[in-house]
Design an enzyme around this catalytic site. Structure first.
Site, mmCIF file in Angstrom:
data_model
loop_
_atom_site.group_PDB
_atom_site.id
_atom_site.type_symbol
_atom_site.label_atom_id
_atom_site.label_comp_id
_atom_site.label_asym_id
_atom_site.label_seq_id
_atom_site.Cartn_x
_atom_site.Cartn_y
_atom_site.Cartn_z
ATOM 1 N N HIS A 21 0.848 -1.195 0.000
ATOM 2 C CA HIS A 21 0.000 0.000 0.000
ATOM 3 C C HIS A 21 0.883 1.245 0.000
ATOM 4 O O HIS A 21 1.981 1.238 0.555
ATOM 5 C CB HIS A 21 -0.914 -0.005 1.224
ATOM 6 C CG HIS A 21 -1.965 1.053 1.198
ATOM 7 N ND1 HIS A 21 -1.705 2.353 1.558
ATOM 8 C CD2 HIS A 21 -3.281 1.009 0.833
ATOM 9 C CE1 HIS A 21 -2.818 3.067 1.433
ATOM 10 N NE2 HIS A 21 -3.786 2.274 0.991
ATOM 11 N N GLU A 35 -3.737 2.048 -7.242
ATOM 12 C CA GLU A 35 -4.112 3.185 -6.422
ATOM 13 C C GLU A 35 -3.122 4.324 -6.652
ATOM 14 O O GLU A 35 -2.056 4.359 -6.036
ATOM 15 C CB GLU A 35 -4.108 2.805 -4.939
ATOM 16 C CG GLU A 35 -5.108 1.726 -4.561
ATOM 17 C CD GLU A 35 -5.160 1.515 -3.061
ATOM 18 O OE1 GLU A 35 -6.229 1.720 -2.484
ATOM 19 O OE2 GLU A 35 -4.125 1.155 -2.473
#
Length: 269
Positions: free
Chosen positions: A100, A172
């Site tokens: 992430h 993302e």
């Protein structure tokens, strides 16, 4: 060309929600979505480490997959503060988020570190959700595609074509994440997902590369979710704070499912 037959929808609650709040959230979400066909919709929630076990206990039916937000690359060792894949399995997690942007940019994790985690997850029967994305600076320099390709090629190094069927990818863009994030335009998402798909095909061949689900995350909300899911190679949504209320998450699911069904139908015409 092989086409995916499942819609992937999930959320990462980051360092929010206590154990009890997570229990309430997952229990409510399971109740609200109990009528959805599990052969068509894959729902997942990724809570904090202390909440993984309790969350799993709330969904014994397995209708909602429970994952972890990170893990170490080693199965054991003198790595204080790390959590291994076997530990996660013991808690009931069968999914783990790796790479992430907050791990990469706030905690300085490298692509090689993410690769070690991907390999460990696969070796222990846990689905790795590898997150990739470019920063605003990299976007401004026009090197978004190169950044995504590098993150994929290093992050998935030494993964066999057979193992690749267990991998999920989440795109993302770093500049689109969080409360201050700027939602990406659908055309931009489409272009980046095409690059990701082509890279996966290069790595694992046409059939396997087409089967790996690519999710989009980055300021997804009730207003833009349907528009995003229409795009080619967007196989699901990785939603942030807009999904942290079970009713809101349920609304998004109900909105995007018929749109996704129409998109799949059009692919076969």
């Amino acid at each position: 060309m092989t086409r995916l037959d499942k819609l992937y929808l999930g959320t990462n609650t980051k360092m929010y929600k206590t154990i009890e709040q997570t229990r309430t959230f997952v229990t409510s979400l399971e109740r609200l979505t109990r009528d959805l066909p599990i052969e068509e919709v894959v729902l997942f929630v990724i809570p904090s480490f202390p909440s993984v076990g309790p969350a799993k206990e709330c969904v014994p039916s397995g209708r909602i997959r429970i994952g972890a937000q990170n893990m170490g690359w080693a199965e054991e060792g003198p790595l204080s503060g790390e959590v291994s894949a076997p530990m996660l399995k013991e808690l009931g997690a069968d999914l783990v988020m790796i790479g992430h942007s907050e791990r990469r940019h706030e905690l300085r994790e490298t692509d090689r570190m993410e690769n070690g985690k991907v390999l460990s997850a696969l070796q222990n029967g846990i689905t790795p959700l590898l997150c990739i994305g470019e920063t605003a600076e990299q976007k401004a320099y026009g090197i978004s595609d190169e950044c995504l390709s590098i993150q994929l090629k290093i992050g998935l190094c030494h993964v066999s074509s057979y193992e690749a069927e267990k991998i999920w990818i989440a795109y993302e863009p770093v500049w689109a994440i969080g409360a201050e994030g700027t939602p990406a335009e659908p055309a931009y998402i489409r272009q980046r997902h095409r690059v990701i798909r082509n890279t996966l095909v290069d790595l694992f061949g046409e059939t396997r590369g087409q089967e790996i689900p690519i999710l989009y995350g980055g300021s997804v909300n009730i207003k833009n979710a349907g528009e995003i899911i229409r795009e080619e190679n967007v196989d699901g949504l990785f939603i942030g704070r807009s999904a942290w209320d079970p009713d809101s998450f349920n609304r998004i699911i109900r909105d995007v499912l018929p749109i996704w069904r129409e998109k799949r139908k059009a692919e076969f015409i």
